[in-house]
Design a protein around this motif. Structure first.
Motif, PDB file in Angstrom:
ATOM      1  N   LEU A  24       0.789  -1.244  -0.091  1.00 51.48           N
ATOM      2  CA  LEU A  24       0.125   0.086   0.098  1.00 51.48           C
ATOM      3  C   LEU A  24       0.775   1.196   0.067  1.00 51.48           C
ATOM      4  N   LEU A  25       2.084   0.979   0.617  1.00 53.02           N
ATOM      5  CA  LEU A  25       2.720   2.411   0.807  1.00 53.02           C
ATOM      6  C   LEU A  25       3.604   2.556  -0.487  1.00 53.02           C
ATOM      7  N   LEU A  26       3.559   1.682  -1.184  1.00 51.75           N
ATOM      8  CA  LEU A  26       4.745   1.703  -2.412  1.00 51.75           C
ATOM      9  C   LEU A  26       3.698   2.069  -3.540  1.00 51.75           C
ATOM     10  N   PHE A  27       2.454   1.654  -3.566  1.00 51.03           N
ATOM     11  CA  PHE A  27       1.372   2.450  -4.240  1.00 51.03           C
ATOM     12  C   PHE A  27       1.242   2.630  -5.689  1.00 51.03           C
ATOM     13  N   ALA A  28       2.507   2.311  -6.503  1.00 51.14           N
ATOM     14  CA  ALA A  28       2.582   2.605  -7.890  1.00 51.14           C
ATOM     15  C   ALA A  28       1.540   1.799  -8.507  1.00 51.14           C
ATOM     16  N   ASN A  29       0.855   2.195  -9.986  1.00 48.63           N
ATOM     17  CA  ASN A  29       0.246   1.405 -10.664  1.00 48.63           C
ATOM     18  C   ASN A  29       1.122   0.559 -11.456  1.00 48.63           C
ATOM     19  N   PRO A  30       0.975  -0.978 -11.537  1.00 50.72           N
ATOM     20  CA  PRO A  30       1.748  -1.788 -12.046  1.00 50.72           C
ATOM     21  C   PRO A  30       1.786  -1.567 -13.596  1.00 50.72           C
ATOM     22  N   SER A  31       0.826  -0.791 -14.149  1.00 52.46           N
ATOM     23  CA  SER A  31       0.798  -0.713 -15.594  1.00 52.46           C
ATOM     24  C   SER A  31       1.574   0.572 -16.003  1.00 52.46           C
ATOM     25  N   SER A  32       1.906   1.587 -15.103  1.00 50.78           N
ATOM     26  CA  SER A  32       2.546   2.562 -15.369  1.00 50.78           C
ATOM     27  C   SER A  32       3.882   2.487 -15.977  1.00 50.78           C
ATOM     28  N   VAL A  33       4.114   3.538 -16.926  1.00 49.57           N
ATOM     29  CA  VAL A  33       5.297   3.102 -17.853  1.00 49.57           C
ATOM     30  C   VAL A  33       6.498   4.186 -17.336  1.00 49.57           C
ATOM     31  N   HIS A  34       7.033   3.934 -15.749  1.00 48.96           N
ATOM     32  CA  HIS A  34       8.068   4.616 -15.229  1.00 48.96           C
ATOM     33  C   HIS A  34       8.556   3.793 -14.032  1.00 48.96           C
ATOM     34  N   THR A  35       9.585   4.112 -13.389  1.00 52.19           N
ATOM     35  CA  THR A  35      10.476   3.339 -12.586  1.00 52.19           C
ATOM     36  C   THR A  35       9.408   2.596 -11.692  1.00 52.19           C
ATOM     37  N   ALA A  36       8.690   3.532 -10.722  1.00 52.54           N
ATOM     38  CA  ALA A  36       7.902   3.089  -9.825  1.00 52.54           C
ATOM     39  C   ALA A  36       6.816   2.167 -10.307  1.00 52.54           C
ATOM     40  N   GLY A  37       6.377   2.479 -11.528  1.00 54.81           N
ATOM     41  CA  GLY A  37       5.313   1.383 -12.040  1.00 54.81           C
ATOM     42  C   GLY A  37       6.081   0.086 -12.357  1.00 54.81           C
ATOM     43  N   TRP A  38       7.364   0.109 -13.156  1.00 55.78           N
ATOM     44  CA  TRP A  38       8.221  -1.099 -13.288  1.00 55.78           C
ATOM     45  C   TRP A  38       8.482  -2.007 -12.179  1.00 55.78           C
ATOM     46  N   GLU A  39       8.832  -1.200 -10.920  1.00 56.92           N
ATOM     47  CA  GLU A  39       9.121  -1.928  -9.921  1.00 56.92           C
ATOM     48  C   GLU A  39       7.801  -2.507  -9.177  1.00 56.92           C
ATOM     49  N   ALA A  40       6.645  -1.726  -9.330  1.00 57.75           N
ATOM     50  CA  ALA A  40       5.396  -2.306  -8.928  1.00 57.75           C
ATOM     51  C   ALA A  40       5.121  -3.680  -9.769  1.00 57.75           C
ATOM     52  N   ARG A  41       5.193  -3.613 -11.103  1.00 61.45           N
ATOM     53  CA  ARG A  41       5.058  -4.673 -11.876  1.00 61.45           C
ATOM     54  C   ARG A  41       6.036  -5.892 -11.369  1.00 61.45           C
ATOM     55  N   LYS A  42       7.229  -5.748 -11.386  1.00 66.92           N
ATOM     56  CA  LYS A  42       7.990  -6.805 -10.757  1.00 66.92           C
ATOM     57  C   LYS A  42       7.567  -7.401  -9.677  1.00 66.92           C
ATOM     58  N   ARG A  43       7.301  -6.588  -8.593  1.00 70.42           N
ATOM     59  CA  ARG A  43       6.948  -7.329  -7.357  1.00 70.42           C
ATOM     60  C   ARG A  43       5.398  -7.881  -7.546  1.00 70.42           C
ATOM     61  N   LEU A  44       4.509  -7.537  -8.294  1.00 69.79           N
ATOM     62  CA  LEU A  44       3.312  -8.135  -8.632  1.00 69.79           C
ATOM     63  C   LEU A  44       3.852  -9.475  -9.410  1.00 69.79           C
ATOM     64  N   GLU A  45       4.592  -9.517 -10.278  1.00 70.47           N
ATOM     65  CA  GLU A  45       4.885 -10.702 -10.906  1.00 70.47           C
ATOM     66  C   GLU A  45       5.461 -11.929 -10.172  1.00 70.47           C
ATOM     67  N   ALA A  46       6.171 -11.352  -9.049  1.00 66.61           N
ATOM     68  CA  ALA A  46       7.034 -12.288  -8.575  1.00 66.61           C
ATOM     69  C   ALA A  46       5.733 -12.980  -7.444  1.00 66.61           C
ATOM     70  N   ASN A  47       4.984 -12.042  -6.961  1.00 70.76           N
ATOM     71  CA  ASN A  47       4.042 -12.497  -6.315  1.00 70.76           C
ATOM     72  C   ASN A  47       2.823 -13.580  -6.993  1.00 70.76           C
ATOM     73  N   ARG A  48       2.757 -13.159  -8.153  1.00 65.74           N
ATOM     74  CA  ARG A  48       1.984 -14.234  -8.875  1.00 65.74           C
ATOM     75  C   ARG A  48       2.665 -15.513  -8.872  1.00 65.74           C
ATOM     76  N   ALA A  49       3.769 -15.482  -9.290  1.00 66.90           N
ATOM     77  CA  ALA A  49       4.758 -16.649  -9.590  1.00 66.90           C
ATOM     78  C   ALA A  49       4.614 -17.656  -8.061  1.00 66.90           C
ATOM     79  N   VAL A  50       4.594 -16.769  -7.054  1.00 64.09           N
ATOM     80  CA  VAL A  50       4.687 -17.542  -5.650  1.00 64.09           C
ATOM     81  C   VAL A  50       3.463 -18.346  -5.574  1.00 64.09           C
ATOM     82  N   ILE A  51       2.444 -17.650  -5.725  1.00 66.11           N
ATOM     83  CA  ILE A  51       0.890 -18.222  -5.771  1.00 66.11           C
ATOM     84  C   ILE A  51       0.777 -19.652  -6.527  1.00 66.11           C
ATOM     85  N   ALA A  52       1.345 -19.173  -7.934  1.00 67.86           N
ATOM     86  CA  ALA A  52       0.962 -20.341  -8.830  1.00 67.86           C
ATOM     87  C   ALA A  52       1.873 -21.483  -8.448  1.00 67.86           C
ATOM     88  N   LYS A  53       2.854 -21.402  -7.773  1.00 71.79           N
ATOM     89  CA  LYS A  53       3.848 -22.422  -7.360  1.00 71.79           C
ATOM     90  C   LYS A  53       3.029 -23.445  -6.228  1.00 71.79           C
TER      91      LYS A  53
END
Ligand code: PLP
Length: 371
Positions: A24-53
């Protein structure tokens, strides 16, 4: 407070709360095309992989939704519409959660034929499935894994194997909301094409769930917009929810056997303490989840008993929370209970965080009420 309503929802774990807060504190939109957005996308995809496992799946097979209700709607409506040129028949059980049974009603109103397979006594009627499939017209099935009111564990793998043999075109969906992280759940293990799960049933946050899709399976979206989640579920992703889901899923997956042993013991304490009590009997399907006790307390309407227990700080439920406003539980009727038996049935549903002392306190207070 003694909380025995964990099939309705669970207390989020500390790991979940920390993960949600951090995101919540990091808050950037994972679809945004800037560093905060890319970082949010990276975290989201890592979490997706964790659940998929935890589902023996790969990350790209997981579509996040806001609830399992939405995942179930998407599976039924999205798959039936994708397959409608191949046939018209959809199979569900007569004990599904409203998320599935109401979606099936919607399909009926759209011209599909829905067949409801009996689950009398808590088992799937495989011969009924066989006879429906002999038409060759079945395009979709949705058979739940564990029933949320009776705890019945259905042999979904056998049913899906049968459906696939007789109607190879059919897509098989399974609502695994009450079995995920309690039993091993995977598409391969259940011979399924789609699986629904929900975070708030497994010590994760509310408002986040997922549909797991077999590779190559095509369904149509039911929500349209910006094309997130591989175009299947538009809308800005709930990154804090996904982070909390991943934390809860990791904990639940790592402790699955340990947690099962805990709740088996809790269930035995309650069942043993009422063994000799003539006023109490248990609704027992052939295979029952240790997380759920379904019991009849003769002479007490469940709504009344619920309130009396609630006044003593003990929270249980009559049937499922989602259907508790309805007068009669269609699920208990499908199980084979009379109106009178269904009316006096209460559900106790455990979490691994419950204790033996809570079970003893519950039996003491229930005995006080019914003596
Ligand atoms: N399916 C089953 C078997 C359930 O028990 C529930 C919730 O109780 C749902 C679906 C709906 O889940 P959600 O609350 O995530 O919409």
């Amino acid at each position: 407070m003694i909380y025995f309503d964990n099939s309705a929802t669970t207390c989020p774990s500390k790991g979940c709360i920390d993960a949600v807060t951090g995101e919540l504190l990091l808050f950037a939109n994972p679809s945004s095309v800037h560093t905060a957005g890319w970082e949010a996308r990276k975290r989201l995809e890592a979490n997706r992989a964790v659940i998929a496992k935890t589902l023996s799946a790969s990350a790209d097979q997981l579509i996040f939704t806001a609830s399992a209700t939405e995942a179930d709607n998407m599976a039924l409506i999205g798959a039936a519409n994708a397959k409608k040129r191949r046939g018209k028949t959809v199979i569900i059980t007569d004990s599904e959660h409203p998320a599935v049974s109401q979606s099936a009603l919607k399909l009926e109103s759209d011209g599909f034929k829905v067949v409801r397979i009996p689950t009398k006594g808590g088992a799937l009627d495989l011969s009924a499935i066989e006879s429906v499939c002999s038409s060759g017209d079945v395009i979709l099935s949705s058979l739940m894994h564990v029933n949320n009111e009776t705890g019945a564990v259905y042999d979904v793998k056998a049913a899906n194997t049968l459906i696939k043999r007789l109607c190879p075109e059919a897509l098989c969906h399974c609502d695994c909301v009450q079995s995920y992280l309690k039993y091993p759940v995977s598409l391969q293990g259940l011979c399924a094409d789609m699986i629904s799960i929900s975070a708030h049933k497994v010590c994760g946050p509310k408002g986040i769930a997922a549909l797991v899709l077999k590779k190559g399976v095509r369904i149509l979206p039911i929500i349209h917009g910006g094309g997130q989640e591989s175009t299947l579920r538009s809308g800005t992703e709930n990154s804090p929810g996904i982070a909390g889901f991943a934390a809860a899923a990791t904990e639940g997956f790592e402790n699955m056997e340990k947690n099962k042993a805990i709740v088996l013991n809790l269930k035995a304490i309650i069942e043993d303490s009422f063994k000799e009590n003539k006023l109490i009997s248990f609704n027992r399907p052939p295979v029952q989840s240790p997380w759920i006790i379904s019991m009849q307390v003769k002479g007490f309407k469940s709504e009344v008993l619920l309130r009396m227990l609630s006044d003593k700080g003990i929270f249980v439920s009559a049937g499922s929370a989602c259907s508790s406003k309805n007068k009669k539980s269609p699920i208990l009727k499908a199980f084979g209970l009379s109106d009178a038996e269904a009316d006096c049935t209460v559900r106790i549903s455990f979490s691994h965080t419950n204790t033996a002392d809570e079970c003893r306190e519950f039996t003491r207070k229930l005995n006080e009420i019914i003596k």
